[in-house]
Design a protein around this motif. Structure first.
Motif, PDB file in Angstrom:
ATOM      1  N   LEU A  23      -7.827  11.420   2.003  1.00 37.43           N
ATOM      2  CA  LEU A  23      -8.132  10.037   1.644  1.00 37.43           C
ATOM      3  C   LEU A  23      -6.933   9.373   0.987  1.00 37.43           C
ATOM      4  O   LEU A  23      -6.569   8.239   1.320  1.00 37.43           O
ATOM      5  CB  LEU A  23      -9.362   9.992   0.723  1.00 37.43           C
ATOM      6  N   VAL A  24      -6.277  10.058   0.042  1.00 32.05           N
ATOM      7  CA  VAL A  24      -5.102   9.498  -0.632  1.00 32.05           C
ATOM      8  C   VAL A  24      -3.987   9.279   0.389  1.00 32.05           C
ATOM      9  O   VAL A  24      -3.315   8.247   0.386  1.00 32.05           O
ATOM     10  CB  VAL A  24      -4.654  10.426  -1.789  1.00 32.05           C
ATOM     11  N   PHE A  25      -3.768  10.237   1.295  1.00 30.80           N
ATOM     12  CA  PHE A  25      -2.734  10.101   2.324  1.00 30.80           C
ATOM     13  C   PHE A  25      -3.011   8.887   3.212  1.00 30.80           C
ATOM     14  O   PHE A  25      -2.112   8.072   3.465  1.00 30.80           O
ATOM     15  CB  PHE A  25      -2.665  11.393   3.157  1.00 30.80           C
ATOM     16  N   LEU A  26      -4.245   8.744   3.675  1.00 30.39           N
ATOM     17  CA  LEU A  26      -4.595   7.592   4.511  1.00 30.39           C
ATOM     18  C   LEU A  26      -4.453   6.274   3.744  1.00 30.39           C
ATOM     19  O   LEU A  26      -3.966   5.279   4.287  1.00 30.39           O
ATOM     20  CB  LEU A  26      -6.019   7.731   5.048  1.00 30.39           C
ATOM     21  N   PHE A  27      -4.860   6.258   2.490  1.00 33.91           N
ATOM     22  CA  PHE A  27      -4.740   5.047   1.673  1.00 33.91           C
ATOM     23  C   PHE A  27      -3.267   4.657   1.536  1.00 33.91           C
ATOM     24  O   PHE A  27      -2.920   3.484   1.678  1.00 33.91           O
ATOM     25  CB  PHE A  27      -5.382   5.271   0.295  1.00 33.91           C
ATOM     26  N   LEU A  28      -2.401   5.651   1.243  1.00 38.24           N
ATOM     27  CA  LEU A  28      -0.980   5.353   1.093  1.00 38.24           C
ATOM     28  C   LEU A  28      -0.384   4.842   2.419  1.00 38.24           C
ATOM     29  O   LEU A  28       0.399   3.896   2.428  1.00 38.24           O
ATOM     30  CB  LEU A  28      -0.220   6.596   0.613  1.00 38.24           C
ATOM     31  N   VAL A  29      -0.742   5.478   3.532  1.00 37.60           N
ATOM     32  CA  VAL A  29      -0.230   5.041   4.826  1.00 37.60           C
ATOM     33  C   VAL A  29      -0.683   3.615   5.120  1.00 37.60           C
ATOM     34  O   VAL A  29       0.119   2.742   5.511  1.00 37.60           O
ATOM     35  CB  VAL A  29      -0.665   6.003   5.952  1.00 37.60           C
ATOM     36  N   LEU A  30      -1.966   3.325   4.931  1.00 39.95           N
ATOM     37  CA  LEU A  30      -2.472   1.957   5.172  1.00 39.95           C
ATOM     38  C   LEU A  30      -1.836   0.952   4.225  1.00 39.95           C
ATOM     39  O   LEU A  30      -1.485  -0.157   4.624  1.00 39.95           O
ATOM     40  CB  LEU A  30      -3.993   1.927   5.054  1.00 39.95           C
ATOM     41  N   TYR A  31      -1.686   1.349   2.932  1.00 43.53           N
ATOM     42  CA  TYR A  31      -1.065   0.445   1.956  1.00 43.53           C
ATOM     43  C   TYR A  31       0.363   0.120   2.366  1.00 43.53           C
ATOM     44  O   TYR A  31       0.784  -1.033   2.338  1.00 43.53           O
ATOM     45  CB  TYR A  31      -1.102   1.072   0.559  1.00 43.53           C
ATOM     46  N   ILE A  34       4.641  -4.234   6.662  1.00 39.97           N
ATOM     47  CA  ILE A  34       4.643  -4.781   8.020  1.00 39.97           C
ATOM     48  C   ILE A  34       3.722  -5.993   8.156  1.00 39.97           C
ATOM     49  O   ILE A  34       4.168  -7.087   8.501  1.00 39.97           O
ATOM     50  CB  ILE A  34       4.253  -3.692   9.054  1.00 39.97           C
ATOM     51  N   PHE A  35       2.425  -5.790   7.870  1.00 40.73           N
ATOM     52  CA  PHE A  35       1.449  -6.846   8.157  1.00 40.73           C
ATOM     53  C   PHE A  35       1.512  -8.006   7.170  1.00 40.73           C
ATOM     54  O   PHE A  35       1.477  -9.167   7.581  1.00 40.73           O
ATOM     55  CB  PHE A  35       0.037  -6.264   8.210  1.00 40.73           C
TER      56      PHE A  35
END
Length: 189
Positions: A47-55, A61-62
């Motif tokens: 969850l932390v890894f996915l949160f950091l990647v999305l953040y 970028i976005f």
């Protein structure tokens, strides 16, 4: 009739059920693995890894792309509003200039009409005065002729009166009156 293979099928089925039950006992409660404490550490790290990647994707970028689009849109709208105000001011200035030109044109037309009216009135007055002078000359000439005719008629009235008197005397008396008698009768009258 009884099936000779039936007891064997029942035993095989029972053995499979026992194997399944022993597997559930080995793994825990048999519920969802997300709620088991042994899997929470990996889930939290995931969850932390996915949160950091999305953040990082959103932040690097976005979000800048969206900020750029919003800034461009705001700039475009600002320029459009500024252009609209400028065009509106120009239109208002042109309308005011048009109104002043129209007022000036009306005043000029009024002055031209007044000048033309004055020229026409002067022309009419001049022509009227000329016509009256011509008529006055004709009237004076006619009065002169009438005066001469009247004087000539008055001169002839005496001769006509003498002739009329002679004719009346001759009719009444049967005798012709002489010029001396007529003169004596005029003097007595």
């Amino acid at each position: 009739m009884a099936d000779p293979h039936a007891p064997a099928a029942a035993d095989a089925h029972g053995a499979a059920a026992d194997t399944h039950a022993s597997t559930e006992a080995d793994h825990g409660s048999g519920g969802l693995p997300q709620f088991e404490f042994q899997h929470w550490g990996g889930q939290i790290i995931y969850l932390v890894f996915l949160f950091l990647v999305l953040y990082l994707l959103i932040d690097k970028i976005f979000a800048p792309r969206m900020r750029r689009v919003f800034d461009e849109r705001a700039e475009t709208i600002g320029k459009a509003v500024e252009d609209a105000r400028r065009v509106q001011n120009e239109a208002q200035n042109q309308a005011e200039a048009g109104q002043s030109e129209l007022a000036e044109a009306r005043a000029s037309a009024r002055r031209s009409a007044d000048a033309a009216k004055a020229r026409v009135n002067e022309d009419i007055a001049r022509r009227t005065a000329e016509a009256e002078a011509v008529q006055a000359g004709r009237v004076a000439e006619a009065e002169g002729r009438i005066g001469k005719m009247r004087d000539a008629a008055m001169a002839q009235v005496e001769a006509v009166a003498d002739d009329t008197t002679k004719a009346i005397v001759e009719k009444l008396t049967g005798k012709t009156a002489t010029a001396a008698e007529l003169k004596a009768a005029k003097g007595a009258a």
